[in-house]
Design an enzyme around this catalytic site. Sequence first.
Site, PDB file in Angstrom:
ATOM      1  N   ASP A  10      49.790 -53.706 -26.852  1.00 41.87           N
ATOM      2  CA  ASP A  10      50.220 -55.443 -26.467  1.00 41.87           C
ATOM      3  C   ASP A  10      51.607 -55.791 -25.982  1.00 41.87           C
ATOM      4  O   ASP A  10      51.652 -56.655 -25.047  1.00 41.87           O
ATOM      5  CB  ASP A  10      50.183 -55.885 -27.839  1.00 41.87           C
ATOM      6  CG  ASP A  10      50.756 -55.315 -29.090  1.00 41.87           C
ATOM      7  OD1 ASP A  10      51.653 -54.183 -28.748  1.00 41.87           O
ATOM      8  OD2 ASP A  10      50.731 -55.819 -30.089  1.00 41.87           O
ATOM      9  N   ASP A  21      59.376 -52.705 -36.297  1.00 43.25           N
ATOM     10  CA  ASP A  21      58.109 -52.482 -37.223  1.00 43.25           C
ATOM     11  C   ASP A  21      58.421 -51.249 -38.154  1.00 43.25           C
ATOM     12  O   ASP A  21      57.870 -51.179 -38.990  1.00 43.25           O
ATOM     13  CB  ASP A  21      57.078 -52.397 -36.182  1.00 43.25           C
ATOM     14  CG  ASP A  21      56.438 -53.745 -35.588  1.00 43.25           C
ATOM     15  OD1 ASP A  21      57.052 -54.956 -36.192  1.00 43.25           O
ATOM     16  OD2 ASP A  21      55.878 -53.927 -34.435  1.00 43.25           O
TER      17      ASP A  21
END
Length: 890
Positions: A70, A480
């Site tokens: 992404d 993350d």
Amino acid sequence: MRRTRTLTAALALAAGLLAGTPPAVAAADDPVTIAADTYTWKNARIDGGGFVPGIVFNRTEKNLAYARTDIGGAYRWQESTKTWTPLLDSVGWDDWGHTGVVSLASDSVDPDKVYAAVGTYTNDWDPGKGAVLRSSDRGASWQKADLPFKLGGNMPGRGMGERLAVDPHDNSVLYLGAPSGKGLWRSTDSGATWSQVTNFPNVGNYQQDPSDTSGYASDNQGIVWVTFDESTGTGSSKTQTIYVGVADKDNAVYRSTDAGATWSRVAGQPTGYLAHKGVLDAENGYLYLAYSDTGGPYDGGKGQVWRYATATGEWKNVSPVAEADTYYGFSGLTIDRQNPGTVMVTGYSSWWPDTQIFRSTDSGGTWTKAWDYTSYPNRENRYTMDVSSSPWLTWGANPSPPEQTPKLGWMTESLEIDPFNSNRMMYGTGATIYGTENLGQWDSGSKFTIKPMVEGLEETAVNDIASPPSGAPLLSALGDIGGFRHTDLTKVPSMMYTSPNFTSTTSLDFAETKPDVVVRVGNIDSGAHVAFSTDNGSNWFAGQDPSGVTGGGTVAAAADGSRFVWSPDGTGVQTTSGYGSSWTASSGIPAGAIVESDRVDPKKFYGFKSGKFYVSTDGGVSFSEKASTGLPADGSVRFKAVPGEEGDIWLAGGSANGTYGLWHSTDAGATFTKLSGVEQADTIGFGKAAPDASYQTLYTSAKIGGVRGIFRSTDAGESWVRINDDAHQWGWTGAAITGDPRVYGRVYVSTNGRGIIYGDTADTGGGETDPPGDGDGDTDPPAEGACTVTYKITNEWSSGFQADVTVTNTGDQAWSGWSLGWSFPDGQKVSQMWNASYTQDGSAVTAKNVDWNANVAPGASVAFGFTGSSSGTNGKPTAFKLGEEGCAVN
């Protein structure tokens, strides 16, 4: 070994790989001498680290597969090494959004061709428009077709697809589903130009959150997949039947039966859900659809799976479980092309206790699960997990049943069975690509083994990096997955930082004279936002938050590790002595300031916000604003103090519409001097001084002499070397940079989705200012044997290859221009060359310098690369000439 170039008011740049266009011309406001060095670039291995929303296998060539991420570009599978090769490292700073890949398509008629639809955000977070990139050499080089709208590789709904598809018969025809109400688009010239299919009846209407004023969650997710029915075409004639998925819960599936001339809603289709995937089994005449109540990839509470009989128009609900029993949507969907009655689908949004994968061998009539409960909360798995190659995937967790670690996955929107190998399956998760090569054991009752299949694919977003003078060479702060302590850059660390696990680490620092002391801050769902280590980041313990903290912010450690200053989100700057058991609010400095420490004086700390520089001489208890002026008042700013030099500070940042550049202070911020010739700079870092220098080597991501790149200076900014090249740009590199204090020339570069890149130089001398030549391309012939050539094939496929060539000046005279000639032994043809110009006459090739790499000093090297075509045999040239003189071949 160094290569030099001189840039004055006008500079001709080497043609970039991505654009496929002639060289651009850039102008520099101030003449500045910079050089170019030969660097080798690699990733500090983490393996994965982010969401992989798409995996695409070519349908006609075995072992040809691609993955899209992404925010981190696209990759091609290398079967010989079981690794992934990055394909979009040539994306430059201005086009950073093109590292977000919303869809990929591999041409089944001509497997050398691959296409990527790129663009990261459809709102104003990404100022650029989207594009379709096309390659005829499997992604080794690209040409670009700009689109008049944006694409959203990191937008809601990015796991649906594929939005981009090539006609399996007439491969000049492609379709692209667009977001934001822009409709369906078509190319009839192999992706070179695009036009809207104006008679397509539905542009979509689904928005994740219509009230979102940022435009992120309120964007219309648009046209989400295109699927051709290959049974309705012959030879090279256009495929007649095409299915299109639309983000509209009442009108999700459309069809054309006349090669796209007309379109209609497929009658009898289910409503109330979004069709995430549409996969067609042409042999049995079934179109399978995976539905969810939302667009994903994070959300989804209900779902169904349907089968549409293309010949009769019959719709049948073939969901693996009853709708009432779902708490997730379905997405990842694949069929076994060797056994088309075998279908698999994922419950992509089953976050707890685990994702679920379902398998049917009778076209959806009955299903089995990857795992099921024996007696709750105990479960039985059909698989075993082996994460020994990426042990951090356990997250260091010890969950209670029914959760397990490592998890089978989450956000599992991509799932593919190899069309040539029924035993191989790959699927993407929010952190890696998992796969198996003994999938058939699912049906036999034996357990199949799932392992990471992700080596080479690096998808972390890097917020901060540090290289201490002792201990581990690299400490990282990542989005993350928190961050890692790398003791070996070539190996995957055993675990990310734990105790606590931050969802994202925003800043870290070590004590300069006591580097075993390390501090990090970050974001976390609950618990302390600050952690400390006294063993160089091997083990951690949490501090305590002062009142009001909502996020990590920035943090600084005193030079001797005795104190820390923290500027967290949610409250003002704080200071502590010891390890954060209590904090005192700092005075004289605004909330949200960036903080750093002096690397010599343990009581001296610095801060910056909105054009103002602040200094503390009492360990962060109080700060005073300095009188320094001319610093950037807006935009992103980063600054650092030089190790071993008290009060020596470098500051980079600003905005394109305001003050922007690089500044230096030698009086602890009382005054700053702006470096002329540095138009823009976004990061600054330091590394080991060059062998002939006493000052730390500087590194920056900047625009110097009209060129954007990664630069190095060994003379305190008097001259600069561009150390990356057009093939190695990695989009946006503005978060952090640092050199290695132990290895001259080594630099660590942060990226936004391509992980931590590190580079090593071929230059062992360190000088940056060899006398420039005239750069006119004339060659001073070297003496016999005064050059060495290394010719390396870096990639091969059925009809082509990619090669790198390095030429070393082994003589005692500088070259002011060079020309290298060779002959191919097997009729190969150069198709594109970078960092050099070329001509070819039959088998004979001549490569010549471009403007900026004409001058090669004694002992220095120059490197260039190219892609070429071959006809099955690809022998290496055995002889090279520089001008009229032969070179030794390495």
